[in-house]
Enzyme design. Structure first.
Site, short mmCIF file in Angstrom:
data_model
loop_
_atom_site.label_atom_id
_atom_site.label_comp_id
_atom_site.label_asym_id
_atom_site.label_seq_id
_atom_site.Cartn_x
_atom_site.Cartn_y
_atom_site.Cartn_z
N GLU A 1 42.10 41.83 66.44
CA GLU A 1 42.27 42.98 67.34
C GLU A 1 43.45 42.67 68.28
OE1 GLU A 1 38.83 43.13 69.86
OE2 GLU A 1 39.28 45.11 70.68
N LYS B 1 39.33 52.44 67.94
CA LYS B 1 38.04 51.79 68.25
C LYS B 1 37.07 52.74 68.94
CE LYS B 1 36.33 47.48 70.39
NZ LYS B 1 36.77 46.26 71.11
N CYS C 1 36.04 44.82 66.36
CA CYS C 1 35.27 43.94 67.25
C CYS C 1 33.90 44.51 67.63
CB CYS C 1 36.11 43.55 68.46
SG CYS C 1 35.52 42.02 69.20
N VAL D 1 34.25 37.61 72.35
CA VAL D 1 33.92 36.72 73.46
C VAL D 1 32.41 36.42 73.49
CG1 VAL D 1 35.89 37.25 74.94
CG2 VAL D 1 33.89 38.71 75.07
C1 ACM Z 1 35.56 43.04 71.92
O1 ACM Z 1 35.18 44.12 71.47
N1 ACM Z 1 36.83 42.72 71.96
C2 ACM Z 1 34.59 42.08 72.44
#
Ligand code: ACM
Length: 262
Positions: A38, A109, A142, A169
């Site tokens: 990402e 996203k 992510c 994370v």
């Molecule tokens: C994330 O979605 N970058 C934790």
């Protein structure tokens, strides 16, 4: 087909440097589908909307998309990569798919994580699957993993493999992807980054590495280290993702009881 990822630690704001490092790695690779992290070109921890806008690019006319498009054409491969996008006054945490015949499309996203909500607009594309000669490629980014509906929707739309650019994370995703793959009978390539960022007066964010290639049965075909640059590729028989029969009496999709689900 061969699917893989490039795990590394992007330098914040150094778009040309990050893109060059990545393109050099791809040039040397024997791979059909390459997944990048990402926001692989910009880094992750933005500290203002102004900065996010300055580092964002239009898709597909921006520098990063063009660079990936060129190398994908040259190598006749597919590349899924996370890029900060600007479009019609809005900023999106996006991923592109580009292939042997050029740019194929963008996914924005859906589930923004934490302070991403300060900089980006939640995606408006919905979950997309591209049919290609090497298999049907679905894309999520992510934190989308946290919502099982993301991978389920991609599977219902025909994805054989999920390309999953990430900047993880939280510690749980590599294990969770085992379940996402079992419950949808799909392959997945989670491309994460390493290193940490602590910009302005923001808290330190440590990225967990552990990029992963997961099979349609939830086998970990490869899990990367927590902290090293790694380029890894695995051979995948994509046809295995198309058989949704769990045993002679159960079918993953036919047995769903939609009337009882919310
Ligand atoms: C994330 O979605 N970058 C934790």
């Amino acid at each position: 087909m061969k699917a893989g990822f490039y795990q590394f630690s992007p330098e914040f704001g150094e778009i040309k440097k990050n893109v060059k490092k990545t393109v050099d790695a791809i040039e040397a690779a024997d791979v059909n589908l390459m997944v990048l992290p990402e926001l692989f070109n910009t880094g992750y921890q933005f500290i203002s909307k102004k900065e996010t806008k300055e580092l964002s690019e239009e898709i597909p006319s921006g520098y990063t998309t063009r660079a990936l498009e060129d190398v994908a054409r040259k190598k006749k491969i597919y590349i899924a990569a996370g890029i900060s996008e600007k479009s019609k006054g809005k900023l999106y945490n996006s991923a592109i798919l580009t292939g042997p015949d050029g740019f194929m499309g963008v996914y924005r996203k859906t589930h923004l994580f934490y302070e991403e909500k300060l900089w980006f607009t939640a995606g408006d594309t919905g979950f997309k699957v591209w049919q290609t000669p090497i298999g049907n490629i679905g894309v999520m980014i992510c934190f989308d993993w946290f919502f099982p509906e993301s991978a389920r929707t991609l599977a219902l739309r025909g994805a054989d493999i999920i390309a999953h650019p990430s900047n993880l994370v939280l510690p749980h995703c590599p294990d969770a992807m085992i379940t996402r793959c079992i419950e949808n009978r799909v392959f997945a390539v989670t491309a994460n980054r390493t290193g940490f960022e602590q910009r302005g007066d923001k808290e330190k964010l440590e990225f967990i590495g552990k990029s992963q290639i997961t099979s349609h049965k939830g086998e970990i075909l490869y899990r990367a280290s927590e902290d090293r640059d790694e380029f890894s590729v695995r051979e995948i028989d994509i046809s295995r993702a198309r058989n949704k029969q769990i045993n002679s009496l159960n079918n993953l999709f036919d047995d769903r009881k939609k009337e009882f689900y919310e």
